[in-house]
Design an enzyme around this catalytic site. Structure first.
Site, PDB file in Angstrom:
ATOM      1  CE1 TYR A  63     -35.629 -14.571 -71.207  1.00 38.25           C
ATOM      2  CE2 TYR A  63     -34.855 -12.600 -72.341  1.00 38.25           C
ATOM      3  CZ  TYR A  63     -35.820 -13.257 -71.610  1.00 38.25           C
ATOM      4  OH  TYR A  63     -36.987 -12.619 -71.278  1.00 38.25           O
ATOM      5  CE1 TYR A  80     -43.748 -11.271 -67.478  1.00 37.14           C
ATOM      6  CE2 TYR A  80     -45.435 -10.845 -69.118  1.00 37.14           C
ATOM      7  CZ  TYR A  80     -44.257 -11.457 -68.739  1.00 37.14           C
ATOM      8  OH  TYR A  80     -43.591 -12.253 -69.626  1.00 37.14           O
ATOM      9  CE  LYS A 134     -39.536 -14.025 -69.356  1.00 35.69           C
ATOM     10  NZ  LYS A 134     -40.160 -12.771 -68.885  1.00 35.69           N
ATOM     11  CB  VAL A 170     -44.622  -9.362 -75.771  1.00 38.73           C
ATOM     12  CG1 VAL A 170     -44.646  -8.819 -74.356  1.00 38.73           C
ATOM     13  CG2 VAL A 170     -43.220  -9.828 -76.160  1.00 38.73           C
TER      14      VAL A 170
END
Length: 337
Positions: free
Chosen positions: A221, A273, A100, A291
């Site tokens: 994505y 996050y 990202k 992740v």
């Protein structure tokens, strides 16, 4: 009186000497970053290796569930671009959300910061990375680090079909100086076949007019999340943003201090996050997790750090990876605060 004057002067000298000594000790503590070695990294890695037993490999994407929970790697690129590695440094894993920060750079380079952030916020969040947050109320993602914002960011990169993905992939290859980097097709297919929540975000944003094209944009994505690399590659990415978008070998093609500040500020605000606030307190460095078990870290003006351990905590961040970064940050006084 003379005796009192002497005592006062002596006390002042001692106080000044203490302050000077404290300053020197502190300076030495921060300067010691130059003594980082593979032995240092290995000591920290071995201390934290067992944390994988307290975490869980991501299995909501079936292919990720196949990762070896015991795998662990630790890399640093120092101020001079020298690489230090320890652990399973040749072990490849997928970038997932770490991609990202690259897509954000590509999109802002093309469209400008104002045009990107007109459509999303700079906000942090107390919600997980795949939360819908305020999509159903304002229609806009909170930030480009959560899935909704990242999906939108990638959709804003110009080009038909997979061209936006290829731009992201090329930028990863450039930053790491590793042209062999590619995406893992099995992970991509696994993400695509199970990515219904991301698909829901995509269509809410399409409904609100933020996204105008078809699911090719969502596929890009999924592909960027499936880009496969090593902890060393992550350390080089961390170094890049820590040093005003100058590559570890000194290549300044994309040098841009403002871009580095934008990306690092998003990493610090939302890169971990809902754990980002606590992470800023304990580690105090711009970082981005994925992740797949990786975390990339930028120490502004100094070094880049890359860690890998696929067993995750409840926030989706590498558990052993976090503790390795924390120990390194404490040992060398790396926090920006």
């Amino acid at each position: 009186m003379k005796n009192n004057s002497f005592l006062f002067s002596a006390k002042g000298i001692c106080t000044a000497a203490f302050i000077s000594l404290s300053t020197i000790v502190y300076a030495q503590k921060t300067a010691d970053i130059s003594t980082i070695s593979e032995k240092t990294l290995n000591t920290i890695l071995e201390k934290n290796r067992a944390y994988y037993t307290q975490g869980k490999v991501a299995d909501y994407i079936p292919e990720l569930g196949k990762m070896d929970a015991k795998a662990i790697a630790f890399s640093v690129v120092d101020k001079n671009g020298k690489v230090f590695n320890t652990g399973d440094v040749h072990k490849k894993f997928t970038m997932q959300s770490i991609s990202k920060i690259i897509s954000l750079m590509v999109a802002v380079n093309e469209k400008g910061e104002t045009n990107i952030f007109d459509k999303m916020g700079y906000f942090g969040s107390d919600k997980p990375f795949n939360h819908f947050s305020n999509l159903e109320t304002t229609g806009k993602p909170l930030n480009p680090m959560m899935n909704a914002g990242a999906i939108l960011t990638t959709s804003l990169i110009s080009g038909d079909g997979e061209k936006p993905f290829l731009k992201i992939l090329d930028m990863v290859r450039y930053i790491t100086k590793n042209p062999s980097i590619d995406y893992n097709k099995s992970v991509y297919e696994s993400e695509k076949s199970t990515g219904h929540r991301n698909r829901g975000m995509f269509y809410i944003m399409k409904n609100s007019g933020l996204i105008s094209d078809n699911e090719d944009q969502l596929d890009n994505y999924f592909k960027q999340c499936s880009i496969e690399l090593t902890a060393e590659d992550l350390a080089k990415i961390g170094y890049f943003f820590a040093n005003e978008c100058v590559r570890f070998d000194g290549d300044s093609t994309y040098k841009n201090a403002d871009m580095a500040k934008l990306v690092e500020s998003q990493m610090l605000t939302a890169g971990m996050y809902e754990f980002s606030g606590e992470y800023s307190r304990t580690v105090g460095l711009p970082s981005k997790s994925g992740v797949g078990g990786g975390i990339t870290v930028s120490v502004p003006g100094k070094i880049g750090i890359g860690v890998f351990s696929p067993a995750l905590d409840q926030h989706g961040n590498s558990l052993a990876g976090y503790h390795m970064i924390l120990d390194l940050a404490k040992q060398y006084g790396l926090s920006i605060f």
